[in-house]
Design a protein around this motif. Structure first.
Motif, mmCIF file in Angstrom:
data_model
loop_
_atom_site.group_PDB
_atom_site.id
_atom_site.type_symbol
_atom_site.label_atom_id
_atom_site.label_comp_id
_atom_site.label_asym_id
_atom_site.label_seq_id
_atom_site.Cartn_x
_atom_site.Cartn_y
_atom_site.Cartn_z
ATOM 1 N N ALA A 480 0.816 -1.216 0.000
ATOM 2 C CA ALA A 480 0.000 0.000 0.000
ATOM 3 C C ALA A 480 0.854 1.272 0.000
ATOM 4 O O ALA A 480 0.340 2.361 -0.237
ATOM 5 C CB ALA A 480 -0.932 0.005 1.208
ATOM 6 N N GLY A 481 2.141 1.135 0.274
ATOM 7 C CA GLY A 481 3.034 2.294 0.261
ATOM 8 C C GLY A 481 3.419 2.676 -1.159
ATOM 9 O O GLY A 481 3.769 1.809 -1.963
ATOM 10 N N VAL A 482 3.371 3.961 -1.488
ATOM 11 C CA VAL A 482 3.650 4.363 -2.871
ATOM 12 C C VAL A 482 5.139 4.293 -3.212
ATOM 13 O O VAL A 482 5.506 4.075 -4.371
ATOM 14 C CB VAL A 482 3.102 5.782 -3.166
ATOM 15 N N PHE A 483 5.989 4.479 -2.206
ATOM 16 C CA PHE A 483 7.432 4.335 -2.428
ATOM 17 C C PHE A 483 7.882 3.066 -1.699
ATOM 18 O O PHE A 483 7.762 2.968 -0.482
ATOM 19 C CB PHE A 483 8.202 5.549 -1.908
ATOM 20 N N LYS A 484 8.374 2.106 -2.442
ATOM 21 C CA LYS A 484 8.729 0.826 -1.858
ATOM 22 C C LYS A 484 9.945 0.965 -0.942
ATOM 23 O O LYS A 484 10.672 1.950 -0.977
ATOM 24 C CB LYS A 484 8.990 -0.202 -2.963
ATOM 25 N N ARG A 485 10.153 -0.077 -0.136
ATOM 26 C CA ARG A 485 11.205 -0.030 0.866
ATOM 27 C C ARG A 485 12.573 -0.408 0.311
ATOM 28 O O ARG A 485 13.564 -0.369 1.038
ATOM 29 C CB ARG A 485 10.841 -0.964 2.020
ATOM 30 N N ASP A 486 12.668 -0.755 -0.981
ATOM 31 C CA ASP A 486 13.971 -1.080 -1.556
ATOM 32 C C ASP A 486 14.704 0.207 -1.956
ATOM 33 O O ASP A 486 14.163 1.313 -1.838
ATOM 34 C CB ASP A 486 13.822 -2.017 -2.759
ATOM 35 N N LYS A 487 15.932 0.065 -2.447
ATOM 36 C CA LYS A 487 16.745 1.231 -2.794
ATOM 37 C C LYS A 487 16.072 2.098 -3.854
ATOM 38 O O LYS A 487 16.065 3.331 -3.755
ATOM 39 C CB LYS A 487 18.133 0.787 -3.281
ATOM 40 N N ARG A 488 15.490 1.459 -4.855
ATOM 41 C CA ARG A 488 14.837 2.215 -5.918
ATOM 42 C C ARG A 488 13.686 3.066 -5.372
ATOM 43 O O ARG A 488 13.522 4.230 -5.733
ATOM 44 C CB ARG A 488 14.316 1.231 -6.974
ATOM 45 N N GLY A 489 12.906 2.460 -4.469
ATOM 46 C CA GLY A 489 11.784 3.184 -3.887
ATOM 47 C C GLY A 489 12.241 4.317 -2.979
ATOM 48 O O GLY A 489 11.675 5.411 -3.008
ATOM 49 N N LYS A 490 13.291 4.058 -2.189
ATOM 50 C CA LYS A 490 13.790 5.111 -1.295
ATOM 51 C C LYS A 490 14.374 6.277 -2.090
ATOM 52 O O LYS A 490 14.195 7.453 -1.723
ATOM 53 C CB LYS A 490 14.836 4.533 -0.345
ATOM 54 N N ASP A 491 15.050 5.972 -3.181
ATOM 55 C CA ASP A 491 15.573 7.035 -4.031
ATOM 56 C C ASP A 491 14.434 7.857 -4.630
ATOM 57 O O ASP A 491 14.525 9.090 -4.739
ATOM 58 C CB ASP A 491 16.443 6.447 -5.157
ATOM 59 N N ALA A 492 13.360 7.173 -5.031
ATOM 60 C CA ALA A 492 12.207 7.881 -5.596
ATOM 61 C C ALA A 492 11.538 8.760 -4.542
ATOM 62 O O ALA A 492 11.082 9.873 -4.843
ATOM 63 C CB ALA A 492 11.211 6.870 -6.155
ATOM 64 N N PHE A 493 11.482 8.279 -3.309
ATOM 65 C CA PHE A 493 10.922 9.076 -2.204
ATOM 66 C C PHE A 493 11.753 10.346 -2.019
ATOM 67 O O PHE A 493 11.210 11.453 -1.888
ATOM 68 C CB PHE A 493 10.910 8.236 -0.928
ATOM 69 N N ARG A 494 13.070 10.197 -2.035
ATOM 70 C CA ARG A 494 13.950 11.370 -1.879
ATOM 71 C C ARG A 494 13.764 12.357 -3.041
ATOM 72 O O ARG A 494 13.834 13.572 -2.837
ATOM 73 C CB ARG A 494 15.408 10.920 -1.788
ATOM 74 N N ARG A 495 13.538 11.834 -4.244
ATOM 75 C CA ARG A 495 13.309 12.727 -5.398
ATOM 76 C C ARG A 495 12.062 13.577 -5.190
ATOM 77 O O ARG A 495 12.051 14.770 -5.492
ATOM 78 C CB ARG A 495 13.171 11.917 -6.682
ATOM 79 N N PHE A 496 11.012 12.934 -4.656
ATOM 80 C CA PHE A 496 9.797 13.708 -4.387
ATOM 81 C C PHE A 496 10.065 14.800 -3.357
ATOM 82 O O PHE A 496 9.648 15.952 -3.519
ATOM 83 C CB PHE A 496 8.667 12.805 -3.884
ATOM 84 N N LEU A 497 10.767 14.433 -2.284
ATOM 85 C CA LEU A 497 11.040 15.413 -1.230
ATOM 86 C C LEU A 497 11.938 16.528 -1.744
ATOM 87 O O LEU A 497 11.759 17.709 -1.400
ATOM 88 C CB LEU A 497 11.666 14.707 -0.024
#
Length: 508
Positions: A480-497
């Motif tokens: 249910a989380g839009v940014f996954k807990r793997d490296k790719r998802g964490k990097d995408a989360f940082r891009r949004f921020l």
């Protein structure tokens, strides 16, 4: 006949002991009970002066008697619930008395007021404590903390008589939904739950009329609902966040949150704007910040990514600054897209991005958890890309709403029986061809459990299954989380921020 008079006297004694009924109102309440039961005479009855924990046994006896006298047509759960609430209403204070007593206590302490109202809601049998006791509940240790698991057995299923009655009943638009103010004192029908013993407290949020009540089937301690006086749909906006912060300013011992306002990621009732809160320390509240976020435009606000299976930003600081930062992040998220991780803000004019916000107090500071949500679907995931995928539907298929987001799994009643069956299959290593066909959805999961636990016995199988349900729930939240807990998802989360910070700087 003597039995019914004793039951009436017992209910009156109970109501006096629990503070529902003043001595001056006893004669009036007795006469209301007599009228409800269509009795014209009163016979004094001796009853034991033993405090009752719940009125349920007395109410059941009175309703059994009423059925024997032909006052009930079907004796089904729905009809009994109508009688249950109707009888309790006879020994309860009027809404104005409840409101007056609540605010007398509120002037001394908000917590004293809510403690009293919660006790009253239990004593009145509006909170269905006897049925709630049927729920299965346990805690599971996970990498994200200790999560709560509940199998919901409190709400009884309708039997064939009730289903047949429903077909005969005409539709009605009053009350418009189960959250409307007009439910207070409503007797109930085959289509609409009984609310004769329901009481609500008016509160003001941002100079608007709202109401405060408890859930009849509380999932956690002091599970409350705060709903708009107007029957208007859920809507996520700056004012939503402002109302949440206003509430925790008035009730600093409670948290409060809002379901998202879009289908799939929203709650079960989107037609009436409302919040849910209470006095319970969810695992999400205890979760730590795993990465700090500098917000140059809001230097008084501490911000960070929460160590949680979903995508959560925590903001802590002075009320107005937290509100401004949260509103800015929400507006940024609402229009944000990142096709590399399947996040699209719109399909044409249809919005997909929204949030699930949760507010609480940290001493003199205010705190908001902003949970990012997206309700897109695809051919591969028709139930939702950011929703439990099909391989998890054997555990949880329903919406991931506010309560689940915070770390409490509300699982369907079918699992109570299915887990017992699975325990037997696991212990005896039953072959798939000997399984009941309805249980095949659990096969792959059970194979994985067999691999992980080579020594399953009747003594440990239930603990194993409960633990594995908890781990499965973690995966549900991760989906249910839009940014996954793997490296790719964490990097995408940082891009949004980073995008949000850059947008802040450009506006400044």
């Amino acid at each position: 006949m003597e039995t019914i008079f004793a039951a009436i006297e017992q209910l009156i004694r109970y109501a006096e002991q629990r503070g529902l009924l003043a001595p001056e109102d006893v004669v009036y309440a007795r006469n209301r009970l007599l009228a409800t039961l269509r009795l014209t005479e009163w016979q004094p009855a001796e009853v034991k002066d033993v405090p009752l924990a719940s009125p349920a046994p007395v109410l059941d006896a009175m309703i059994d008697w009423a059925y024997e006298q032909g006052l009930l047509e079907t004796n089904t759960t729905t009809e009994r619930d109508i009688w249950d609430a109707r009888l309790m209403d006879c020994v309860m204070p009027r809404p104005s008395e409840v409101i007056r007593a609540f605010y007398e206590r509120y002037r001394r302490s908000p917590q004293e007021a809510t403690d009293w109202f919660y006790s009253l809601s239990q004593a009145s049998n509006y909170i269905q404590t006897a049925r709630i006791a049927n729920n299965q509940h346990w805690k599971v240790s996970t990498i994200y903390g200790e999560l709560d698991i509940t199998i919901n057995l409190a709400k009884p299923e309708k039997d064939p008589k009730e289903i047949a009655k429903l077909k005969e009943m005409p539709s009605s638009s009053y009350p418009k939904c189960v959250l409307c103010k007009e439910n207070e004192g409503y007797e109930g029908t085959w289509r609409h739950p009984a609310r004769s013993n329901h009481r609500v407290i008016p509160i003001t949020l941002l100079d608007e009329q709202w109401y405060f009540q408890y859930s009849p089937y509380v999932y956690y301690h002091e599970h409350c609902i705060v709903f708009s006086a107007e029957h208007v749909p859920m809507k996520m906006e700056r004012k939503t966040l402002e109302r949440l912060l206003d509430f925790v300013e008035k009730f600093p011992h409670y948290f409060i949150g809002s379901n998202a306002d879009l289908p799939i990621v929203g709650g079960s009732i989107l037609v009436h704007d409302h919040f849910q809160g209470g006095c319970y320390p969810f695992a999400m509240e205890k979760a730590e910040i795993e990465e700090c976020i500098p917000l140059p435009s809001f230097p008084s606000v501490t911000a960070g990514i929460v160590r949680w299976p979903m995508s959560v930003i925590r903001l802590t600081g002075p009320k107005e600054d937290v509100l401004d930062a949260a509103a800015f992040l929400y507006e940024t998220w609402r229009t944000y897209s990142d096709p590399s991780v399947e996040i699209m803000a719109y399909s044409g004019d249809v919005p997909h991005n929204t949030i699930t916000p949760i507010a609480r107090r940290r001493g003199d500071l205010f705190e908001l958890d902003i949970v990012l949500r997206n309700n897109r679907t695809s051919a591969e995931h028709p139930y939702g890309i950011f929703h439990p995928h099909e391989e998890l539907h054997h555990i949880k298929k329903e919406n991931i709403g506010l309560i689940e987001v915070m770390g409490l799994a509300v699982l369907p009643a079918r699992l109570a029986v299915e887990l017992e069956t699975l325990a037997d299959y696991l212990v005896h290593r039953t072959k798939k061809e000997d399984w009941d066909e309805s249980m095949h959805k659990h096969w792959d999961w059970c194979e994985a459990i067999h691999s992980a636990y080579p020594d399953i016995t009747k003594d440990n199988v239930h603990d194993i299954l409960r633990h594995e349900v908890g781990q499965r729930f973690v995966t549900v939240l991760e989906h249910a989380g839009v940014f996954k807990r793997d490296k790719r998802g964490k990097d995408a989360f940082r891009r949004f921020l980073q995008h949000a910070v850059e947008r802040m700087s450009s506006l400044v």
